[in-house]
Design a protein around this motif. Structure first.
Motif, short mmCIF file in Angstrom:
data_model
loop_
_atom_site.label_atom_id
_atom_site.label_comp_id
_atom_site.label_asym_id
_atom_site.label_seq_id
_atom_site.Cartn_x
_atom_site.Cartn_y
_atom_site.Cartn_z
N VAL A 222 0.84 -1.20 0.00
CA VAL A 222 0.00 0.00 0.00
C VAL A 222 0.88 1.25 0.00
O VAL A 222 0.62 2.22 -0.73
CB VAL A 222 -0.95 0.00 1.22
N SER A 223 1.92 1.24 0.80
CA SER A 223 2.81 2.40 0.90
C SER A 223 3.49 2.68 -0.43
O SER A 223 3.54 3.83 -0.89
CB SER A 223 3.85 2.16 2.00
N SER A 224 4.02 1.66 -1.07
CA SER A 224 4.79 1.85 -2.30
C SER A 224 3.89 2.06 -3.52
O SER A 224 4.38 2.46 -4.58
CB SER A 224 5.71 0.65 -2.54
N ALA A 225 2.59 1.84 -3.37
CA ALA A 225 1.67 2.08 -4.48
C ALA A 225 1.60 3.57 -4.84
O ALA A 225 1.39 3.93 -6.00
CB ALA A 225 0.28 1.55 -4.16
N THR A 226 1.76 4.43 -3.86
CA THR A 226 1.67 5.86 -4.09
C THR A 226 3.01 6.57 -3.95
O THR A 226 3.11 7.75 -4.30
CB THR A 226 0.67 6.51 -3.10
N ASN A 227 4.02 5.90 -3.44
CA ASN A 227 5.30 6.54 -3.15
C ASN A 227 6.42 5.69 -3.74
O ASN A 227 6.60 4.53 -3.36
CB ASN A 227 5.49 6.69 -1.64
N THR A 228 7.17 6.28 -4.66
CA THR A 228 8.27 5.55 -5.29
C THR A 228 9.39 5.24 -4.31
O THR A 228 10.04 4.20 -4.42
CB THR A 228 8.84 6.39 -6.46
N PHE A 229 9.62 6.12 -3.34
CA PHE A 229 10.74 5.97 -2.41
C PHE A 229 10.29 6.13 -0.96
O PHE A 229 10.70 7.08 -0.28
CB PHE A 229 11.82 7.01 -2.73
N PRO A 230 9.46 5.22 -0.44
CA PRO A 230 8.99 5.39 0.94
C PRO A 230 10.10 5.33 1.98
O PRO A 230 10.00 5.96 3.03
CB PRO A 230 7.99 4.25 1.12
N GLU A 231 11.16 4.59 1.69
CA GLU A 231 12.27 4.51 2.65
C GLU A 231 13.00 5.84 2.77
O GLU A 231 13.60 6.14 3.80
CB GLU A 231 13.25 3.39 2.25
N ILE A 232 12.93 6.65 1.71
CA ILE A 232 13.57 7.97 1.73
C ILE A 232 12.66 8.99 2.39
O ILE A 232 13.08 9.76 3.26
CB ILE A 232 13.97 8.39 0.31
N CYS A 233 11.39 8.99 1.99
CA CYS A 233 10.44 9.94 2.60
C CYS A 233 10.29 9.70 4.10
O CYS A 233 10.13 10.65 4.87
CB CYS A 233 9.09 9.85 1.91
N GLY A 234 10.33 8.44 4.52
CA GLY A 234 10.22 8.15 5.94
C GLY A 234 11.35 8.74 6.75
O GLY A 234 11.20 8.98 7.96
N ARG A 235 12.46 9.01 6.08
CA ARG A 235 13.62 9.57 6.76
C ARG A 235 13.69 11.10 6.67
O ARG A 235 14.04 11.76 7.65
CB ARG A 235 14.91 8.99 6.16
N ILE A 236 13.41 11.66 5.50
CA ILE A 236 13.75 13.07 5.30
C ILE A 236 12.55 13.99 5.11
O ILE A 236 12.73 15.21 5.09
CB ILE A 236 14.71 13.25 4.11
N CYS A 237 11.35 13.46 4.94
CA CYS A 237 10.20 14.36 4.83
C CYS A 237 10.05 15.17 6.13
O CYS A 237 10.23 14.62 7.21
CB CYS A 237 8.91 13.57 4.60
N PRO A 238 9.70 16.44 6.03
CA PRO A 238 9.42 17.20 7.25
C PRO A 238 8.01 16.86 7.74
O PRO A 238 7.07 17.63 7.59
CB PRO A 238 9.52 18.66 6.77
N GLN A 239 7.87 15.67 8.32
CA GLN A 239 6.55 15.21 8.73
C GLN A 239 5.86 16.17 9.69
O GLN A 239 4.64 16.27 9.69
CB GLN A 239 6.64 13.81 9.37
N ASP A 240 6.65 16.88 10.48
CA ASP A 240 6.03 17.82 11.42
C ASP A 240 5.33 18.97 10.71
O ASP A 240 4.47 19.63 11.29
CB ASP A 240 7.08 18.36 12.41
N ARG A 241 5.67 19.19 9.42
CA ARG A 241 4.99 20.23 8.63
C ARG A 241 3.95 19.63 7.69
O ARG A 241 3.19 20.39 7.09
CB ARG A 241 6.02 21.02 7.81
N LEU A 242 3.91 18.32 7.56
CA LEU A 242 3.01 17.69 6.60
C LEU A 242 2.07 16.72 7.31
O LEU A 242 1.18 17.14 8.03
CB LEU A 242 3.84 16.99 5.50
N CYS A 243 2.28 15.42 7.13
CA CYS A 243 1.32 14.44 7.63
C CYS A 243 1.17 14.47 9.14
O CYS A 243 0.04 14.53 9.67
CB CYS A 243 1.71 13.04 7.15
#
Length: 469
Positions: free
Chosen positions: A83-104
């Motif tokens: 499910v995660s990789s269906a919408t995100n090409t690089f979930p292992e990267i976003c899980g590390r570097i996305c500014p989650q505190d500003r987004l999800c």
């Protein structure tokens, strides 16, 4: 183990354990430990399964976050990864570097109700790393070859996301990049303590195994002509990113000890990758360092300088903490590691001795709605500095001039103009990522790359249909 959801009433938020500041100052390894499987499941079970999932709405990719949190809580991690990789090409990267505190995470209903958000990014990283460990992550192979080829200029997140999506459909894809490695800013711009390079290299190996061809050390307009590239492929995607540093624009900005943030970060990342010849002037060891800027790139610079062994590291920012554009988590990490923040201060000039600055106060809002910083008269002070790093953001390079493509239209900001289908002023030439939208987040680049792949497929399919008539 299957867990019920909505467990936030008795399970408190837990972030992954961080290595101690003293330990992490000594290396460029990632600072967070991995979640234990039981902890990841428990933290996933805190999700409220909202009828209107604001976490997904505020994710640029529209990730189905509540779904894969529920699957994680139930121990169904292979499905969670699917499910995660269906919408995100690089979930292992976003899980590390996305500014989650500003987004999800910042949009999580639990955060708004003061229960503490679900730790979405850490769970995403856990799911993907578990999937890699179990061998569930495979190269994306097409069911049939279309016999059509696409050229992608730029091997960063937008270009690589588009390459994966196009290859999945059966296109022959070649990614051209002027650097000697693929990955763009993922490899050269983001420090290892946020994203270890093996994580990126592992994904690039998978893309190569899927049949995507990589052409490093290729500078369009020099190594190969842009017109030649257009003749070689059925469509072109420009995904070069933005690399030109915004000018410091004060007296002394051209002194030898003043450096652009990206030059500094690339030098350290190359050293970490084993390259030789890192310039001594880009090593902060034993120096008093002043970084000018308040975004995530500035945080990368100050934390890099700490790890290089700087004598002191100060971050000079013209607004206050509340108005800082960078991730507040990154600011907290920097403070833990010994960075000194000089808030409400802006540089006036640079000399051989250091930075002369002025104290500021916040005045009327500007066009963005943020209060404009105003100089406080008579407030000048000095900061000693052997090394000054300007981290004020990035502008596009002159792509039409670099490519020898004067008919390629750009905006007044220098970004490549596109229509609603992401096609540029040139037929069959598309653009995605920062070169199209301006300097932004990796997650937006991934979205743009995926959207551009869909647009390119529609374009080529229409051409095929037209030719068959």
């Amino acid at each position: 183990m299957t867990r019920k959801m909505l467990q936030f009433t008795h399970l408190h938020q837990r972030m992954p354990e961080k290595r101690g500041a003293a330990e992490r100052r000594g290396d460029f390894g990632e600072i967070s430990e991995a979640f234990a499987p039981a902890t990841a499941g428990d933290q996933s079970s805190r999700c409220e399964q909202c009828g209107i999932p604001f976490c997904s709405i505020h994710c640029p990719l529209g990730n189905n976050i509540p779904d894969w949190l529920m699957l994680s809580a139930q121990g169904r991690l292979e499905e969670a990864y699917a499910v995660s990789s269906a919408t995100n090409t690089f979930p292992e990267i976003c899980g590390r570097i996305c500014p989650q505190d500003r987004l999800c995470e910042g949009s999580c209903v639990l955060e708004q109700s003061r229960h503490g958000n679900v730790t979405i990014g850490a769970v995403e990283k856990h799911i993907t790393e578990h999937a890699f460990a179990q061998g569930w992550v495979k190269p994306v192979l097409p069911t049939a070859e279309l016999g059509r080829t696409i050229g992608i200029i730029g091997g960063g997140p937008a270009g690589l996301a588009a390459a994966e999506a196009l290859r999945r459909r059966g296109y022959g894809v070649t990614v051209y990049d002027r650097h000697d490695r693929m990955g763009g800013l993922l490899i050269y711009g983001i420090p290892g303590f946020k994203l270890e390079k093996e994580v990126v290299e592992r994904r690039i190996r998978l893309l190569a195994e899927a049949g995507i061809a990589f052409a490093p050390n290729t500078e369009i307009g020099k190594t190969v002509g842009f017109d030649e590239l257009r003749a070689r492929h059925d469509a072109i995607l420009i995904a070069t990113g933005v690399y030109k540093a915004k000018p410091l624009g004060i007296p002394g900005a051209g002194l030898p000890h003043v450096h652009a943030a990206l030059d500094y970060l690339i030098a350290q990342n190359r050293k970490g990758l084993g390259d030789s010849g890192t310039p001594a002037e880009l090593d902060a060891r034993g120096k008093s360092v002043v970084v000018i800027g308040g975004g995530d790139t500035a945080m990368d610079c100050v934390r890099t300088a700490i790890r290089q062994g700087a004598k002191s590291v100060k971050c000079l920012y013209r607004r206050d903490r509340a108005n800082m554009p960078g991730s507040k988590r990154e600011v907290a990490h920097a403070e833990e590691e010994g960075v000194d923040f000089v808030w409400m201060a802006a540089p006036e000039s640079v000399s051989a001795e250091g930075v002369k600055a002025n104290r500021m106060h916040l005045g009327m809002p500007d066009s963005s709605g943020r209060q404009s910083p105003v100089v406080i008269e008579g407030s000048t002070f000095s900061l000693p500095a052997d090394m000054v790093i300007a981290a004020l953001g990035f502008d596009p390079e002159d792509v039409p001039a670099l490519f020898g493509a004067p008919d390629l239209k750009v905006s007044k900001w220098g970004t490549v103009e596109t229509d609603e289908s992401l096609m540029t002023s040139l037929d069959g030439v598309f653009a995605a990522g920062d070169i199209m939208r301006g300097a932004s987040l990796v997650v937006w680049a991934i979205k743009d790359g995926r959207d551009a792949a869909d647009a390119i497929h529609r374009y080529v399919s229409a051409k095929i249909a037209q030719a068959a008539e």
